[in-house]
Design a protein around this motif. Structure first.
Motif, PDB file in Angstrom:
ATOM      1  N   SER A 156       0.843  -1.192   0.000  1.00  0.00           N
ATOM      2  CA  SER A 156       0.000   0.000   0.000  1.00  0.00           C
ATOM      3  C   SER A 156       0.884   1.250   0.000  1.00  0.00           C
ATOM      4  O   SER A 156       1.980   1.257   0.565  1.00  0.00           O
ATOM      5  CB  SER A 156      -0.918   0.003   1.219  1.00  0.00           C
ATOM      6  N   GLY A 157       0.397   2.296  -0.660  1.00  0.00           N
ATOM      7  CA  GLY A 157       1.157   3.534  -0.713  1.00  0.00           C
ATOM      8  C   GLY A 157       0.764   4.397  -1.893  1.00  0.00           C
ATOM      9  O   GLY A 157      -0.163   4.093  -2.638  1.00  0.00           O
ATOM     10  N   ILE A 158       1.485   5.502  -2.048  1.00  0.00           N
ATOM     11  CA  ILE A 158       1.313   6.399  -3.177  1.00  0.00           C
ATOM     12  C   ILE A 158       2.291   5.981  -4.266  1.00  0.00           C
ATOM     13  O   ILE A 158       3.490   5.847  -4.021  1.00  0.00           O
ATOM     14  CB  ILE A 158       1.585   7.865  -2.782  1.00  0.00           C
ATOM     15  N   TYR A 159       1.771   5.765  -5.471  1.00  0.00           N
ATOM     16  CA  TYR A 159       2.596   5.341  -6.602  1.00  0.00           C
ATOM     17  C   TYR A 159       2.623   6.438  -7.664  1.00  0.00           C
ATOM     18  O   TYR A 159       1.673   7.200  -7.824  1.00  0.00           O
ATOM     19  CB  TYR A 159       2.059   4.044  -7.203  1.00  0.00           C
ATOM     20  N   LYS A 160       3.733   6.485  -8.404  1.00  0.00           N
ATOM     21  CA  LYS A 160       3.954   7.552  -9.374  1.00  0.00           C
ATOM     22  C   LYS A 160       4.441   6.972 -10.697  1.00  0.00           C
ATOM     23  O   LYS A 160       5.229   6.029 -10.730  1.00  0.00           O
ATOM     24  CB  LYS A 160       5.006   8.523  -8.823  1.00  0.00           C
ATOM     25  N   SER A 161       3.948   7.543 -11.803  1.00  0.00           N
ATOM     26  CA  SER A 161       4.427   7.202 -13.133  1.00  0.00           C
ATOM     27  C   SER A 161       4.775   8.482 -13.870  1.00  0.00           C
ATOM     28  O   SER A 161       4.025   9.459 -13.818  1.00  0.00           O
ATOM     29  CB  SER A 161       3.363   6.430 -13.924  1.00  0.00           C
ATOM     30  N   THR A 162       5.909   8.482 -14.563  1.00  0.00           N
ATOM     31  CA  THR A 162       6.314   9.653 -15.345  1.00  0.00           C
ATOM     32  C   THR A 162       6.215   9.396 -16.836  1.00  0.00           C
ATOM     33  O   THR A 162       6.632  10.230 -17.642  1.00  0.00           O
ATOM     34  CB  THR A 162       7.755  10.065 -14.993  1.00  0.00           C
ATOM     35  N   ASP A 163       5.653   8.239 -17.227  1.00  0.00           N
ATOM     36  CA  ASP A 163       5.553   7.896 -18.647  1.00  0.00           C
ATOM     37  C   ASP A 163       4.139   7.449 -19.028  1.00  0.00           C
ATOM     38  O   ASP A 163       3.940   6.475 -19.717  1.00  0.00           O
ATOM     39  CB  ASP A 163       6.578   6.819 -19.013  1.00  0.00           C
ATOM     40  N   GLY A 165       1.857   6.050 -17.336  1.00  0.00           N
ATOM     41  CA  GLY A 165       1.342   4.837 -16.731  1.00  0.00           C
ATOM     42  C   GLY A 165       1.988   3.554 -17.172  1.00  0.00           C
ATOM     43  O   GLY A 165       1.562   2.473 -16.751  1.00  0.00           O
ATOM     44  N   GLU A 166       3.021   3.622 -18.002  1.00  0.00           N
ATOM     45  CA  GLU A 166       3.706   2.399 -18.437  1.00  0.00           C
ATOM     46  C   GLU A 166       4.462   1.752 -17.276  1.00  0.00           C
ATOM     47  O   GLU A 166       4.453   0.529 -17.112  1.00  0.00           O
ATOM     48  CB  GLU A 166       4.676   2.718 -19.577  1.00  0.00           C
ATOM     49  N   ASN A 167       5.110   2.576 -16.477  1.00  0.00           N
ATOM     50  CA  ASN A 167       5.910   2.095 -15.350  1.00  0.00           C
ATOM     51  C   ASN A 167       5.550   2.878 -14.097  1.00  0.00           C
ATOM     52  O   ASN A 167       5.291   4.087 -14.158  1.00  0.00           O
ATOM     53  CB  ASN A 167       7.410   2.267 -15.652  1.00  0.00           C
ATOM     54  N   TRP A 168       5.579   2.173 -12.965  1.00  0.00           N
ATOM     55  CA  TRP A 168       5.173   2.766 -11.699  1.00  0.00           C
ATOM     56  C   TRP A 168       6.196   2.472 -10.615  1.00  0.00           C
ATOM     57  O   TRP A 168       6.767   1.386 -10.568  1.00  0.00           O
ATOM     58  CB  TRP A 168       3.820   2.208 -11.255  1.00  0.00           C
ATOM     59  N   ASP A 169       6.399   3.457  -9.754  1.00  0.00           N
ATOM     60  CA  ASP A 169       7.258   3.289  -8.587  1.00  0.00           C
ATOM     61  C   ASP A 169       6.535   3.832  -7.364  1.00  0.00           C
ATOM     62  O   ASP A 169       5.867   4.870  -7.435  1.00  0.00           O
ATOM     63  CB  ASP A 169       8.581   4.050  -8.759  1.00  0.00           C
ATOM     64  N   ILE A 170       6.691   3.149  -6.247  1.00  0.00           N
ATOM     65  CA  ILE A 170       6.132   3.667  -5.010  1.00  0.00           C
ATOM     66  C   ILE A 170       6.971   4.848  -4.560  1.00  0.00           C
ATOM     67  O   ILE A 170       8.202   4.820  -4.624  1.00  0.00           O
ATOM     68  CB  ILE A 170       6.068   2.573  -3.920  1.00  0.00           C
ATOM     69  N   VAL A 171       6.309   5.936  -4.186  1.00  0.00           N
ATOM     70  CA  VAL A 171       7.040   7.126  -3.745  1.00  0.00           C
ATOM     71  C   VAL A 171       6.918   7.329  -2.247  1.00  0.00           C
ATOM     72  O   VAL A 171       7.466   8.277  -1.699  1.00  0.00           O
ATOM     73  CB  VAL A 171       6.555   8.397  -4.484  1.00  0.00           C
ATOM     74  N   GLY A 172       6.189   6.444  -1.615  1.00  0.00           N
ATOM     75  CA  GLY A 172       6.153   6.499  -0.159  1.00  0.00           C
ATOM     76  C   GLY A 172       4.773   6.812   0.375  1.00  0.00           C
ATOM     77  O   GLY A 172       3.834   6.073   0.183  1.00  0.00           O
ATOM     78  N   GLY A 173       4.658   7.931   1.025  1.00  0.00           N
ATOM     79  CA  GLY A 173       3.426   8.276   1.716  1.00  0.00           C
ATOM     80  C   GLY A 173       3.681   8.499   3.193  1.00  0.00           C
ATOM     81  O   GLY A 173       2.741   8.535   3.995  1.00  0.00           O
ATOM     82  N   THR A 174       4.970   8.652   3.561  1.00  0.00           N
ATOM     83  CA  THR A 174       5.326   8.867   4.960  1.00  0.00           C
ATOM     84  C   THR A 174       4.643  10.112   5.509  1.00  0.00           C
ATOM     85  O   THR A 174       4.734  11.195   4.926  1.00  0.00           O
ATOM     86  CB  THR A 174       6.857   9.024   5.101  1.00  0.00           C
ATOM     87  N   GLU A 208       5.477  18.252  -0.492  1.00  0.00           N
ATOM     88  CA  GLU A 208       6.287  19.160  -1.314  1.00  0.00           C
ATOM     89  C   GLU A 208       7.341  18.408  -2.108  1.00  0.00           C
ATOM     90  O   GLU A 208       8.114  19.027  -2.844  1.00  0.00           O
ATOM     91  CB  GLU A 208       6.975  20.202  -0.412  1.00  0.00           C
ATOM     92  N   ASP A 209       7.372  17.081  -1.976  1.00  0.00           N
ATOM     93  CA  ASP A 209       8.423  16.299  -2.643  1.00  0.00           C
ATOM     94  C   ASP A 209       7.850  15.154  -3.470  1.00  0.00           C
ATOM     95  O   ASP A 209       8.399  14.055  -3.510  1.00  0.00           O
ATOM     96  CB  ASP A 209       9.429  15.769  -1.615  1.00  0.00           C
ATOM     97  N   GLY A 210       6.740  15.429  -4.126  1.00  0.00           N
ATOM     98  CA  GLY A 210       6.178  14.439  -5.040  1.00  0.00           C
ATOM     99  C   GLY A 210       5.531  13.253  -4.372  1.00  0.00           C
ATOM    100  O   GLY A 210       5.394  12.195  -4.994  1.00  0.00           O
ATOM    101  N   GLY A 211       5.153  13.379  -3.112  1.00  0.00           N
ATOM    102  CA  GLY A 211       4.448  12.315  -2.419  1.00  0.00           C
ATOM    103  C   GLY A 211       5.288  11.464  -1.504  1.00  0.00           C
ATOM    104  O   GLY A 211       4.770  10.553  -0.854  1.00  0.00           O
ATOM    105  N   LYS A 212       6.585  11.758  -1.406  1.00  0.00           N
ATOM    106  CA  LYS A 212       7.448  10.955  -0.534  1.00  0.00           C
ATOM    107  C   LYS A 212       7.104  11.173   0.931  1.00  0.00           C
ATOM    108  O   LYS A 212       6.960  10.221   1.701  1.00  0.00           O
ATOM    109  CB  LYS A 212       8.915  11.305  -0.785  1.00  0.00           C
ATOM    110  N   THR A 213       7.005  12.436   1.323  1.00  0.00           N
ATOM    111  CA  THR A 213       6.679  12.761   2.717  1.00  0.00           C
ATOM    112  C   THR A 213       5.525  13.754   2.748  1.00  0.00           C
ATOM    113  O   THR A 213       5.355  14.565   1.831  1.00  0.00           O
ATOM    114  CB  THR A 213       7.892  13.367   3.454  1.00  0.00           C
TER     115      THR A 213
END
Length: 312
Positions: A156-163, A165-174, A208-213
Motif C-alpha cells: 500500500s502507498g502512493i505510486y507515481k508514473s512519469t511515462d 502509466g507504463e511504469n510505476w514506482d512507489i514514492v512512499g506516503g510517509t 512538497e516532494d512528489g508524495g514521498k513525505t
C-alpha cells in the motif's frame, strides 16, 4: 467539530458503497429510460465535446445534452474504479472486469483514447486496483495512484508514473494516515509537479516532494473531492469544517478556501469534473449517488440524477 464528525461518518458509508465488486450484464447501446437506476458511481468526466460521463460499478454512461438523454458507452461491463480524464482527453481507469469479460482481475491501469468506446491495458493487469488515480493538468505524462491495501508484491502507498502509466514506482506516503482507505481525494497541483494535496479522514495533508513525505496542512478541514480548474492554477474542492461546508475555490494552492455554494448537509461531493475549455461548466457526483451540474462556475447547481435515478 460536530459537523465534521457527522460528515466523516457519511463519507465512511460512501466508501463502503464504492467497494470493489463485479459488474452486471453489459448494457445495450440504446437510450436509457427515465428512472434508470445507476448504482455506485465511481467517477465523473467532462469532455471538450460537452459530454458528461459517469463511470460506475455497472459500466459507463454518457449524456451529450445535459441529461435530456443518456446512452451506454462502449461494450464493457467493467466495475470502473479510479476513473480519471486527463487534460488531453485520455481516459484512465482501474477496477475489475465484468462477468462477460475474460480480462484478469484486477484490471490494473486501462486507457481509452476514444472516449471510452475501447480500452487498452497500460500496466499492472492482474496485480493492482487503483481506487484513486490523478494526473497533472499541465503534464499528462505524470500520474499518481493510490494502492490502499497490499496487492501481491505491491504494498500500500502512493505510486507515481512519469511515462503515462507504463511504469510505476512507489514514492512512499510517509506522514499520511496509516490506513490509506482514509484518503478521499488526491491532486497534483498544476503549477508545481512536486506539490500534492490529499483530503483524508484526518484532515488535509500536503507533500512538497512528489508524495514521498507528507505533513498536515489543515486538521480541521475534510476535503472529499479535489480538482484543478481548467486553464488556471485555481483549485476546486468540496470542503467541510466545523462551521461550513460546500463547494469551494482556492487561489493560493489550497492554503485557503472561499465558499462558492452547494452545502449538501449530510451528503458530500465524491467526484468533480470541470469542462476542459469552459471552466465555468462543472459536474459533481455525491456519495448519495446524486449528479449535479453548474453552468456558472459553481454558484448555482441543477440536479440531473437523484440517488442513482436518471431524471431525463
Amino acid at each position: 467539530m460536530k459537523k465534521l464528525k457527522i460528515y466523516l461518518g457519511i463519507v465512511a458509508v460512501g466508501l463502503l458503497l464504492s467497494a470493489c465488486s463485479s459488474g452486471d450484464e453489459t448494457k445495450e447501446p440504446e437510450t436509457l429510460k427515465s428512472g434508470f437506476n445507476l448504482e455506485h458511481v465511481h467517477g465523473v468526466g467532462y469532455s471538450k465535446e460537452d459530454t458528461i460521463y459517469l463511470a460506475s460499478h455497472e459500466g459507463m454512461i454518457q449524456t451529450k445534452d445535459l441529461g435530456k438523454t443518456w446512452t451506454p458507452v462502449g461494450n464493457n461491463d467493467f466495475d470502473f474504479m479510479g476513473f480519471h480524464i486527463q487534460s488531453d482527453g485520455t481516459m484512465l481507469t482501474s477496477g475489475h472486469p465484468g462477468p462477460k469479460s475474460n480480462l484478469p482481475n484486477p484490471l490494473g491501469l486501462m486507457e481509452s483514447t476514444d472516449n471510452g468506446e475501447n480500452w487498452e491495458v497500460k500496466a499492472l493487469q492482474g496485480d493492482v486496483d487503483f481506487h484513486i488515480l490523478t494526473s497533472n493538468q499541465k503534464n499528462p505524462n505524470l500520474l499518481f495512484g493510490v494502492i490502499q491495501m497490499e496487492s501481491g508484491v505491491y504494498e500500500s502507498g502512493i505510486y507515481k508514473s512519469t511515462d503515462r502509466g507504463e511504469n510505476w514506482d512507489i514514492v512512499g506516503g510517509t506522514g499520511l494516515p496509516d490506513d490509506l482507505h482514509g484518503i478521499y481525494s488526491l491532486l497534483s497541483l498544476p503549477n508545481d509537479e512536486n506539490v500534492l494535496l490529499a483530503g483524508t479522514n484526518q484532515g488535509v495533508f500536503r507533500s512538497e516532494d512528489g508524495g514521498k513525505t507528507w505533513g498536515i496542512q489543515d486538521e480541521g478541514r475534510a476535503i472529499t473531492a479535489l480538482s484543478a480548474i481548467s486553464g488556471s492554477s485555481d483549485l476546486l474542492s468540496y470542503s467541510i469544517t466545523e462551521n461550513e461546508g460546500g463547494v469551494m475555490i482556492s487561489k493560493d494552492q489550497g492554503a485557503t478556501w472561499k465558499k462558492l455554494g452547494l452545502d449538501l448537509g449530510k451528503d458530500a461531493v465524491a467526484y468533480f469534473a470541470v469542462h476542459p475549455e469552459q471552466p465555468e461548466r462543472m459536474a459533481a457526483v455525491t456519495y448519495e449517488n446524486n449528479l449535479l451540474i453548474s453552468e456558472d462556475g459553481g454558484q448555482k447547481w441543477e440536479t440531473l440524477m437523484e440517488k442513482g435515478k436518471l431524471k431525463n
